[in-house]
Design a protein around this motif. Structure first.
Motif, short mmCIF file in Angstrom:
data_model
loop_
_atom_site.label_atom_id
_atom_site.label_comp_id
_atom_site.label_asym_id
_atom_site.label_seq_id
_atom_site.Cartn_x
_atom_site.Cartn_y
_atom_site.Cartn_z
N LEU A 83 0.83 -1.21 0.00
CA LEU A 83 0.00 0.00 0.00
C LEU A 83 0.86 1.26 0.00
N LEU A 84 1.95 1.24 0.76
CA LEU A 84 2.87 2.38 0.80
C LEU A 84 3.50 2.62 -0.57
N LEU A 85 3.94 1.57 -1.22
CA LEU A 85 4.54 1.71 -2.54
C LEU A 85 3.53 2.21 -3.56
N THR A 86 2.30 1.75 -3.45
CA THR A 86 1.25 2.24 -4.35
C THR A 86 1.00 3.72 -4.14
N LEU B 142 1.68 9.41 -5.87
CA LEU B 142 2.22 10.75 -5.66
C LEU B 142 3.21 11.15 -6.75
N ALA B 143 3.95 10.17 -7.26
CA ALA B 143 4.98 10.48 -8.24
C ALA B 143 4.40 10.80 -9.62
N VAL B 144 3.38 10.07 -10.01
CA VAL B 144 2.78 10.25 -11.35
C VAL B 144 1.60 11.19 -11.21
N VAL B 145 1.86 12.49 -11.29
CA VAL B 145 0.83 13.50 -11.04
C VAL B 145 -0.29 13.47 -12.09
N PRO B 146 0.01 13.35 -13.40
CA PRO B 146 -1.08 13.42 -14.39
C PRO B 146 -2.11 12.31 -14.27
N LEU B 147 -1.74 11.19 -13.65
CA LEU B 147 -2.65 10.04 -13.58
C LEU B 147 -3.31 9.89 -12.21
N ALA C 62 -8.15 3.55 -12.22
CA ALA C 62 -7.71 2.29 -12.83
C ALA C 62 -6.18 2.18 -12.85
N PHE C 63 -5.49 3.29 -13.04
CA PHE C 63 -4.03 3.28 -13.06
C PHE C 63 -3.48 2.85 -11.70
N THR C 64 -3.98 3.47 -10.65
CA THR C 64 -3.52 3.11 -9.31
C THR C 64 -3.90 1.69 -8.95
N LEU C 65 -5.06 1.26 -9.40
CA LEU C 65 -5.56 -0.07 -9.07
C LEU C 65 -4.66 -1.15 -9.65
N VAL C 66 -4.25 -0.99 -10.89
CA VAL C 66 -3.40 -1.99 -11.53
C VAL C 66 -2.07 -2.12 -10.78
N PHE C 67 -1.45 -0.99 -10.46
CA PHE C 67 -0.18 -1.04 -9.74
C PHE C 67 -0.36 -1.61 -8.33
N SER C 68 -1.50 -1.34 -7.72
CA SER C 68 -1.75 -1.89 -6.39
C SER C 68 -1.81 -3.41 -6.42
N VAL C 69 -2.50 -3.96 -7.41
CA VAL C 69 -2.60 -5.42 -7.53
C VAL C 69 -1.24 -6.04 -7.84
N ILE C 70 -0.49 -5.40 -8.74
CA ILE C 70 0.84 -5.91 -9.09
C ILE C 70 1.74 -5.95 -7.86
N GLN D 53 0.86 -5.94 -4.64
CA GLN D 53 0.39 -6.89 -3.64
C GLN D 53 0.83 -8.31 -3.97
N GLU D 54 0.65 -8.71 -5.22
CA GLU D 54 1.01 -10.08 -5.59
C GLU D 54 2.53 -10.27 -5.62
N ALA D 55 3.26 -9.24 -6.04
CA ALA D 55 4.72 -9.34 -6.04
C ALA D 55 5.25 -9.50 -4.62
N LEU D 56 4.73 -8.72 -3.69
CA LEU D 56 5.19 -8.82 -2.31
C LEU D 56 4.70 -10.10 -1.64
N ARG D 57 3.60 -10.64 -2.12
CA ARG D 57 3.17 -11.95 -1.60
C ARG D 57 4.20 -13.02 -1.96
N ILE D 58 4.67 -12.98 -3.21
CA ILE D 58 5.69 -13.93 -3.64
C ILE D 58 6.99 -13.71 -2.87
N VAL D 59 7.37 -12.44 -2.71
CA VAL D 59 8.59 -12.12 -1.94
C VAL D 59 8.47 -12.63 -0.51
N PHE D 60 7.29 -12.49 0.07
CA PHE D 60 7.08 -12.97 1.44
C PHE D 60 7.30 -14.47 1.54
N TYR D 61 6.75 -15.24 0.59
CA TYR D 61 6.94 -16.69 0.62
C TYR D 61 8.40 -17.06 0.43
N LYS D 62 9.10 -16.35 -0.44
CA LYS D 62 10.52 -16.62 -0.66
C LYS D 62 11.31 -16.36 0.63
N LEU D 63 11.01 -15.26 1.30
CA LEU D 63 11.71 -14.94 2.54
C LEU D 63 11.41 -15.95 3.63
#
Length: 258
Positions: free
Chosen positions: A66-69, A74-79, A84-92, A94-104
């Motif tokens: 959530l913090l990274l999203t 904040l970084a991409v001001v025009p969007l 929908a833009f924020t939503l896609v990055f949020s899902v990406i 979340q799932e990326a950090l889920r995989i990282v969590f399992y690896k750790l």
């Protein structure tokens, strides 16, 4: 004295009316939103300190996503005005950090197993994936619904623009409950996908997560939330049955059912 007595009676009537009108729906919506979470918590990890730590850690990873999203937003001001833009990055994220969590967790399990095998039982098998998914789902439901629920105990109610007959407290509770169940299923499927390098399963998790999250955009379009709720629970039933089939024979040990 008569004035004070009259004022006291009116105030007592007001409290009774508020309790009857507002607190009962508040408790009902709270039970709908977080009842499944509490039930799974009691069945899986309430009595095990390692499991509780694992649950809190997975919830923390969801907070990191959530913090990274938020930083991307904040970084991409025009969007910023495009949900929908924020939503896609949020899902990406979340799932990326889920995989990282399992690896750790796997690395931590390998390191701890060199010291003692008794301390690593919680971090082997699909049980820790279920607990990790529960942590994800609980934190997601809290951020999704707590702010809405805080207004449920006040006077009056609020309705969704697309459905003037359904209070926003009920629709939010149903969506939060569905997301919790889906995160548990996604956690189990993602765990299996990571362990077996099954990339189609990981794609399925990401795609279904993106679909369910995209349904929330319908609320901003003035469309009734009933369609999003029905779609979310339909997908929950499909993903749940698929997850149960993939882990058939392992569910009783997971939930400690005799």
């Amino acid at each position: 004295r008569s004035f004070k007595l009259s004022y006291y009676n009116e105030y007592k009537s007001y409290l009774r009316a508020r309790m009857a009108v507002n607190w009962f729906p508040f408790i009902g919506c709270l039970s709908i939103a977080f009842g499944p979470t509490v039930t799974l918590f009691v069945l899986t990890c309430a009595k095990e300190a390692q499991a509780v730590i694992l649950l809190i850690t997975s919830a923390f990873f969801w907070l990191i996503s959530l913090l990274l999203t938020a930083l991307i937003w904040l970084a991409v001001v025009p969007l910023r005005d495009y949900l929908a833009f924020t939503l896609v990055f949020s899902v990406i994220l979340q799932e990326a950090l889920r995989i990282v969590f399992y690896k750790l967790v796997d690395r931590a399990n390998s390191a701890l197993s060199r010291i003692s095998t008794e301390t690593t039982d919680m971090f082997t098998g699909p049980k820790y994936a279920l607990i990790a998914g529960l942590g994800y789902g609980a934190m997601s439901a809290m951020f999704m619904y707590v702010n809405v629920l805080s207004a449920a105990s006040g006077p009056g109610t609020y309705y969704v623009p697309g459905s003037p007959t359904m209070p926003i407290f009920v629709s939010g509770a149903l969506q939060a409950s569905a997301m919790t169940g889906l995160h548990v299923c996604w956690g189990l499927l993602c765990f299996q996908g990571v362990q077996t390098n099954n990339y189609p399963t990981l794609v399925l998790v990401f795609a279904s997560h993106l679909v369910v999250s995209s349904l929330t955009i319908l609320n901003e379009q003035g469309i009734s939330p009933i369609y999003a709720i029905i779609s979310a629970y339909t997908l929950l039933a499909i993903i749940g049955c698929y997850t149960f089939k993939r882990f058939r024979g392992d569910m009783k040990p997971l939930l400690k059912i005799p």
